[in-house]
Enzyme design. Structure first.
Site, short mmCIF file in Angstrom:
data_model
loop_
_atom_site.label_atom_id
_atom_site.label_comp_id
_atom_site.label_asym_id
_atom_site.label_seq_id
_atom_site.Cartn_x
_atom_site.Cartn_y
_atom_site.Cartn_z
N HIS A 50 2.26 -19.06 30.50
CA HIS A 50 1.43 -18.25 31.38
C HIS A 50 0.16 -17.84 30.66
CE1 HIS A 50 5.04 -16.98 34.14
NE2 HIS A 50 4.81 -18.28 34.13
N GLU A 52 -1.28 -14.97 29.82
CA GLU A 52 -1.21 -13.98 28.76
C GLU A 52 -0.64 -14.59 27.48
OE1 GLU A 52 0.17 -11.89 32.63
OE2 GLU A 52 0.06 -13.91 31.81
N CYS A 78 4.04 -10.76 34.63
CA CYS A 78 5.40 -10.83 35.17
C CYS A 78 6.36 -10.05 34.29
CB CYS A 78 5.84 -12.28 35.32
SG CYS A 78 5.96 -13.19 33.75
N ALA A 157 -15.79 -32.91 59.99
CA ALA A 157 -17.22 -33.19 59.82
C ALA A 157 -17.84 -33.26 61.20
CB ALA A 157 -17.42 -34.50 59.06
N GLY A 309 -6.75 -27.77 67.18
CA GLY A 309 -6.62 -26.77 68.23
C GLY A 309 -5.25 -26.13 68.27
#
Length: 375
Positions: A50, A52, A78, A157, A309
């Protein structure tokens, strides 16, 4: 220097993990002493260290003691054991004295536990620095954690007057080379690419990423209620390159077993969906299946207009990317980007908020967030 400066650097680092870390979140971290960055790291790949821990490893490799310094991290450290040990505990053991967090982690095993763990150990914890930017960065992770559904990007597009093809169906090419490259970059980082069978029949696409860095291989998904995908077609001939799912009307399992078996024998996944409204398929179970079965966090939808849609109508779209080209058709019979919705007033239409605008040579990319129907 202000905290925002160092958090912006942590956010920049976090973005380097895009396409590699999912379904984990993108996270960056920097360690600061005397207003200078002494180490940094980011979550580079799913299952790897991770952010950190990577920043602390950077300290070790530079032979720097991080004790007494400040760590800036884009997401709450965490507090649980997963593929990696808890980062909050690692930060405490390193002697860090101050932790600046952009946003809390909503994921249940963390859900506010990391910050109290740091505070209980006597660390000074600040939360909310650059929170808006971090929230944007973690959108797909947060949505999936809260709803179980992936982040859905609808893309098209169009000409300046809103048309995606001529009345004869010709659409090659509305957008320019830079826009098409951007689409391939999107394909190369998402978990699935979704189209309707009309698009599959008209364009015979492969839906693979080309001429860009491939970060992950996207599953191709075709919404094909009546199972009319042609055989042969490029989607079937390229099964060795990427998997394929056909989402069909679930009633076909009772009426067309032999035809379904022929596709299944090729290695195609078949998923039955119930009806939603007006004999359209309910797309929510499809998205939940992609999330739960295939660990999908990001899905790119490339049309056609009916599918776009339906995703908007069913409240399932999160982001809209419109590539607008400097062309005008002026034809009332030309095809539009979205069909299948009917609204009596403008106020009833789905609401979108503009997130970013980017110029791609003469094209313009409009990046919107779709406001949830109940917001």
């Amino acid at each position: 220097m202000p905290d925002e400066v160092f958090m912006c650097e942590a956010l920049r680092l976090a973005r380097l993990g895009q396409g590699h870390v999912e379904p984990n979140p993108m996270v960056g971290a920097v360690i600061v002493r005397d207003d200078k960055i002494i180490a940094s790291g980011y979550h580079a790949r799913f299952g790897s260290l991770h952010a950190e821990a990577q920043a602390l490893l950077d300290c070790k490799q530079k032979n720097i003691d991080p004790a007494g310094s400040t760590i800036y991290v884009t997401l709450e450290p965490c507090s649980h054991y997963g593929k990696q040990p808890p980062c909050a505990k690692t930060v405490i053991q390193a002697g860090i004295k101050r932790v600046v967090v952009a946003i809390p982690d909503p994921f249940d095993p963390v859900a506010g536990n990391g910050i109290p763990m740091l505070q209980d150990a006597g660390l000074d914890v600040i939360v909310g620095v650059c929170a808006d930017q971090a929230q944007r960065l973690a959108e797909p992770y947060i949505k999936r954690g809260r709803t179980g559904l992936p982040w859905v990007i609808v893309k098209w597009a169009q000409t300046l007057d809103g048309k995606t093809a001529t009345h004869l169906g010709d659409s090659k090419w509305i957008s320019n080379d830079l826009s098409r490259q951007r689409v391939h970059e999107l394909r190369a980082r998402v978990d699935a690419i979704l189209i309707g069978v009309g698009t599959a029949r008209a364009d015979d696409p492969t839906l693979t990423a080309r001429d860009v860095q491939i970060k992950r291989t996207a599953r191709r998904v075709v919404v094909d209620p009546k199972l009319t995908l042609p055989n042969p077609c490029k989607l079937l001939s390229t099964l060795d390159q990427a998997p394929l799912t056909l989402a069909i009307d679930q009633r076909l399992f009772d009426t067309d077993a032999d035809r379904l078996k022929a596709f299944a024998d090729l290695g195609v996944e078949l998923l039955g969906l119930p009806s939603y409204q007006d004999n359209q398929l309910d797309l929510r179970p499809l998205l939940k299946h992609l999330s739960q079965t295939h660990n999908a966090m990001n899905i790119l939808t490339e049309g056609g207009a009916h599918l776009t849609g339906q995703l908007l109508k069913q409240g399932l779209a999160d982001q809209a990317l419109a590539f607008v080209a400097p062309k005008v058709l002026g034809d009332p019979d030309a095809l539009g980007a979205v069909v299948g919705m009917s609204h009596e007033t403008i106020a009833d239409a789905p609401r979108l908020s503009l997130y970013a605008v980017e110029k791609l040579d003469e094209d313009v990319l409009l990046d919107y967030r779709v406001t949830p129907p109940d917001a």
